[in-house]
Structures are given as C-alpha cells and as structure tokens.
Design a protein around this motif. Structure first.
Motif, PDB file in Angstrom:
ATOM      1  N   GLY A   1      -6.083   2.307  -7.346  1.00 53.01           N
ATOM      2  CA  GLY A   1      -5.921   3.442  -6.448  1.00 53.01           C
ATOM      3  C   GLY A   1      -7.261   3.769  -5.807  1.00 53.01           C
ATOM      4  O   GLY A   1      -8.305   3.779  -6.471  1.00 53.01           O
ATOM      5  N   GLU A   2      -7.240   4.029  -4.505  1.00 54.42           N
ATOM      6  CA  GLU A   2      -8.482   4.340  -3.813  1.00 54.42           C
ATOM      7  C   GLU A   2      -9.019   5.697  -4.249  1.00 54.42           C
ATOM      8  O   GLU A   2      -8.257   6.586  -4.653  1.00 54.42           O
ATOM      9  N   ALA A   3     -10.341   5.848  -4.163  1.00 56.67           N
ATOM     10  CA  ALA A   3     -11.001   7.086  -4.564  1.00 56.67           C
ATOM     11  C   ALA A   3     -11.307   7.976  -3.369  1.00 56.67           C
ATOM     12  O   ALA A   3     -12.142   8.870  -3.460  1.00 56.67           O
TER      13      ALA A   3
ATOM     14  N   ASP B   1       0.858  -1.189   0.000  1.00 54.78           N
ATOM     15  CA  ASP B   1       0.000   0.000   0.000  1.00 54.78           C
ATOM     16  C   ASP B   1       0.894   1.239   0.000  1.00 54.78           C
ATOM     17  O   ASP B   1       1.625   1.492   0.963  1.00 54.78           O
ATOM     18  N   ILE B   2       0.827   1.999  -1.099  1.00 56.46           N
ATOM     19  CA  ILE B   2       1.680   3.167  -1.319  1.00 56.46           C
ATOM     20  C   ILE B   2       0.872   4.422  -1.037  1.00 56.46           C
ATOM     21  O   ILE B   2      -0.277   4.546  -1.481  1.00 56.46           O
TER      22      ILE B   2
ATOM     23  N   LEU C   1      -2.389   3.828  -3.061  1.00 54.66           N
ATOM     24  CA  LEU C   1      -2.254   3.029  -4.270  1.00 54.66           C
ATOM     25  C   LEU C   1      -1.788   1.634  -3.858  1.00 54.66           C
ATOM     26  O   LEU C   1      -0.888   1.506  -3.027  1.00 54.66           O
ATOM     27  N   ARG C   2      -2.388   0.622  -4.426  1.00 58.02           N
ATOM     28  CA  ARG C   2      -2.042  -0.757  -4.048  1.00 58.02           C
ATOM     29  C   ARG C   2      -1.309  -1.446  -5.187  1.00 58.02           C
ATOM     30  O   ARG C   2      -1.792  -1.482  -6.324  1.00 58.02           O
ATOM     31  N   ALA C   3      -0.129  -1.973  -4.875  1.00 59.89           N
ATOM     32  CA  ALA C   3       0.675  -2.725  -5.842  1.00 59.89           C
ATOM     33  C   ALA C   3       0.755  -4.185  -5.410  1.00 59.89           C
ATOM     34  O   ALA C   3       0.660  -4.497  -4.218  1.00 59.89           O
ATOM     35  N   ARG C   4       0.945  -5.049  -6.388  1.00 60.14           N
ATOM     36  CA  ARG C   4       1.009  -6.486  -6.131  1.00 60.14           C
ATOM     37  C   ARG C   4       2.379  -7.014  -6.525  1.00 60.14           C
ATOM     38  O   ARG C   4       2.857  -6.746  -7.630  1.00 60.14           O
TER      39      ARG C   4
ATOM     40  N   GLN D   1       4.472   6.959 -13.219  1.00 61.70           N
ATOM     41  CA  GLN D   1       3.034   7.166 -13.284  1.00 61.70           C
ATOM     42  C   GLN D   1       2.588   7.719 -14.627  1.00 61.70           C
ATOM     43  O   GLN D   1       1.434   7.549 -15.009  1.00 61.70           O
ATOM     44  N   ALA D   2       3.479   8.421 -15.314  1.00 62.86           N
ATOM     45  CA  ALA D   2       3.119   9.034 -16.586  1.00 62.86           C
ATOM     46  C   ALA D   2       4.372   9.204 -17.436  1.00 62.86           C
ATOM     47  O   ALA D   2       5.497   9.047 -16.949  1.00 62.86           O
ATOM     48  N   ILE D   3       4.164   9.512 -18.700  1.00 65.92           N
ATOM     49  CA  ILE D   3       5.265   9.697 -19.643  1.00 65.92           C
ATOM     50  C   ILE D   3       5.074  11.033 -20.351  1.00 65.92           C
ATOM     51  O   ILE D   3       4.011  11.283 -20.946  1.00 65.92           O
TER      52      ILE D   3
END
Length: 411
Positions: free
Chosen positions: A271-273, A225-226, A284-287, A307-309
C-alpha cells in the motif's frame, strides 16, 4: 280502523326495544370473555410465540469491496539509441516477443565505418606507443654515462607514457563505436506482448525523440491498483490498535465489468504511503495471475478482500436487526421472565445473511428473529427455537357449524 292500527304499533314498540337491549348485552358479554381468555393481547389473543437464536462470540472478517484498475506487471517503451533510417522491422504487431529479440534495424553503414576508423586509430596508437617505449629504453643507459642529457631521457619517458594513454583513449573510442553499431539493431527490452509499430520502414528516428517505436507489456501476472478512502484506512488502523482487531492476510477476488467473477485469486502486494490530494484515497496494489490474458491494462474492476479480523463478534440474522429514526441498530432479546427487551447494538457491516455485531451483546443472549411484527418492549412472550413449526388447530365443532350457518344465511 286507523285507531286500531296505531294502538297495535304502540304495543309492539317496547318489545322491539327489549330485544335490541338483550342483543347488545349478549355482545358485551362475549367481548369480556374474549379479554379474559386473551389477557393483555386483545380479543382472542394469547401470549405471542416468538422464535429466537442464541448467539455465541466468533471471529468475523472485515471484508471490503473497492474499485480498482488493472495495470501491466511490466511495461517498456522501445526507443532508438542512435539516429538513422529504419531499414527493417522483424516482428508482427500484437505478437509475443522475448527479451533481447531483434525488433528493428537502423541503417548501420555510418556506424560500421566509425567502428572501423576507431579500430585503425587503436592500431596507430599501439605502434606509436611501442616506438616511444623503445626510444626511452635506449636513452636510459646513455643518460647514465652522460652521453645525452638527462632532459632528453626524461622527455623520451614522458612520450612513452603519453603514447600508452593514447592507446587507452583510442580503445575507448573503438568500444563506443562498436556499441553504437550494436544499437542499430533495436532489441526487445522485456518479454511480453508488443503493440503496434508507431514508425514504419524508411522513417528517420533519433535517440532524442519523445515518441517510442513501440510498446511492450507483460500481462502475466497482472497488477490491480485499488483505491481506498483515507478515512476508512484511518478507522481501520485505529481498530487494529484499540479494538482487538488483527490484520488479515486474506485473498483478493475480482468482479469484472460485466458482473462476473474473475475466477483467479490474488494477494495484496503493498500500500502506498501517500494520499492522493485530488481524490483523498490511498492506492493498494494487488497481484493476480493472468494465464489466459483475460485481464487487460486499464480495465475497471471491483476487488473484495478482508483487511482485518474482529476476534470477538456476534453474527445476527439480518431480519432481527432494525434501525431507529437516528439510524442506530436495535434488536429484541428474550429477557428475564420471558419479557421482550429492546437492545441497542453496534452493527456496521454485514457478512452474508448476518449483521456483524461488535458491541451491545453478551454470550448466550437470545435474539428474537421471528414474530417481530407486533412485538413491543416489555411484552410477555413464549420463546421457542427459531424455525419451530407453528401449531395450527382446527376451530371447535360448534364454531364451524355456526360459521357454516352464517355463510348459508349470507348466500
């Protein structure tokens, strides 16, 4: 005798003054020659040579590093669903258990007796239902010839229906008793690693207690959990909408508490709202795969991912960018007629050994990366590609001899 000495000193004084004047004149002439050779750079200095790189637009990932906590992929409490004394425990604390594996046995004698009683009630209800059914069938022809009243026949039919309903009720009671009997064996709800047992053999447990018997956690895979600032997330979404930035599906890497890299690569699940009102962050949840069990629930880690480019950015060596007193990023470029020009740019983040510049540069700009020490805006420079070897010339032969003679005199 004294008069002769004073007269000789008076004659020597003009000669000393004349020699000093000649020496000063020769020094002044040397400075003028140095200025004529060096131009505006000062005595003995020519046009400074600077190294440059030519920038081209490229894509740059928006890489962020944020703190996180590990949590189990699945976690379940082992709880009793009936009341009774624990008779046996079937597992070893800290071992791996599989779903459905028996863990505890609660004294089943009362529940076995209840199941037997329910089974007997079912048999009794079936016999009564059969008797009432036969009676109703016998009353039917008698009622047709009016040998009995119609009311007696109606009562017999109703009794038969009530008997069938009683059979259904006793069957349900039997099923409930059998379920409770099965609950006396407490199975593992999930597969995973089981912790310590919180109740020992002989302890009284109940279905309404708050404490679990034990806890099982599935540790492969593992969730991380980030925590990301809501302000950073808002800025990122605005960039995605207006500045030509596209979302990335980059992989996530972890840095453990001892500073080492985890080695396995994960991915963002969701990602939680909701923004946490106390911390102002979004989770944010990563696995991550965890085949060796290196990650344990509750560990503090740092997650790094893109997260973006940015589709059009310029990578500028870090030594070329400086900051003014207001914190704005500036750099020097080679302008028209080889004039050094100062340029304000937008450089909000780094990528390796480079600053990612998103505003202020054009394709083909020559960024000065070497020779920036005494460089001033507007100064004429001699640009060469970066890392070009600097020529080193030996001093003239006469100058070497003169320096040698001065060194000997100094000794």
């Amino acid at each position: 005798m004294k008069r002769l000495i004073d007269r000789a000193a008076a004659l020597a004084r003009p000669t000393i003054l004349l020699g000093a004047a000649v020496a000063l004149a020769s020094c002044g002439g040397g400075d003028n020659k140095g200025k004529e050779k060096g131009g505006r750079g000062g005595p003995g200095q020519g046009t400074p040579q600077v190294g440059f790189v030519t920038v081209q637009p490229t894509t740059a990932a928006f890489v962020t590093e944020m703190p996180g906590r590990t949590s189990a992929f699945e976690s379940s409490d082992v709880r009793p669903q009936v009341t009774g004394l624990i008779r046996r425990r079937f597992f070893t604390e800290g071992s791996f258990v599989r779903k459905g594996q028996p863990l505890y046995e609660i004294d089943p004698r009362l529940y076995r007796a209840a199941a037997n009683q329910a089974a007997a009630n079912v048999q009794s209800a079936r016999a009564n239902a059969e008797a009432t059914r036969i009676q109703a069938e016998r009353y039917k022809p008698l009622a047709q010839i009016e040998a009995i009243s119609r009311q007696d026949y109606t009562n017999a039919v109703a009794s038969a229906q009530q008997a069938r309903a009683s059979v259904a009720q006793t069957r349900a009671a039997l099923e409930t008793a059998r379920i409770n009997l099965n609950f006396t064996t407490v199975p593992a709800p999930i597969s995973g690693k089981i912790g310590r047992s919180l109740f020992t053999v002989g302890a009284l447990v109940s279905a309404t207690q708050t404490d679990p018997l034990a806890q099982i956690q599935r540790l492969d895979p593992m969730f991380v959990d980030i925590q990301q600032s809501a302000a950073d997330l808002l800025a990122l979404r605005r960039s995605l909408a207006t500045e030509g930035v596209i979302p990335a599906t980059a992989q996530v890497r972890l840095t453990l508490e001892d500073g080492s890299d985890y080695g396995q690569v994960g991915s963002i699940e969701f990602g939680e709202a909701v923004v946490n009102q106390e911390t102002g962050t979004v989770t944010l949840r990563a696995r991550f795969p965890n085949p060796q069990g290196l990650l344990l629930p509750g560990m503090f880690v740092r997650a790094k991912f893109a997260q973006a480019i940015t589709q059009r950015a310029y990578l500028v060596p870090q030594q070329a960018v400086s900051r003014d007193p207001k914190g704005n990023a500036t750099l020097m470029i080679v302008g028209p007629n080889n004039k050094a020009m100062e340029r304000k740019v937008t450089a909000d983040r780094t990528q390796g050994a480079y600053w990612v510049v998103t505003k202020g540069l054009q394709t083909g700009d020559k960024i000065i990366t070497q020779g920036l020490g005494l460089l001033r805006p507007g100064q004429t420079v001699k640009p060469v590609p970066a890392n070009t070897p600097q020529p080193v010339k030996a001093p003239p032969q006469g100058q070497e001899q003169q320096q040698g003679g001065q060194g000997k005199q100094g000794r």
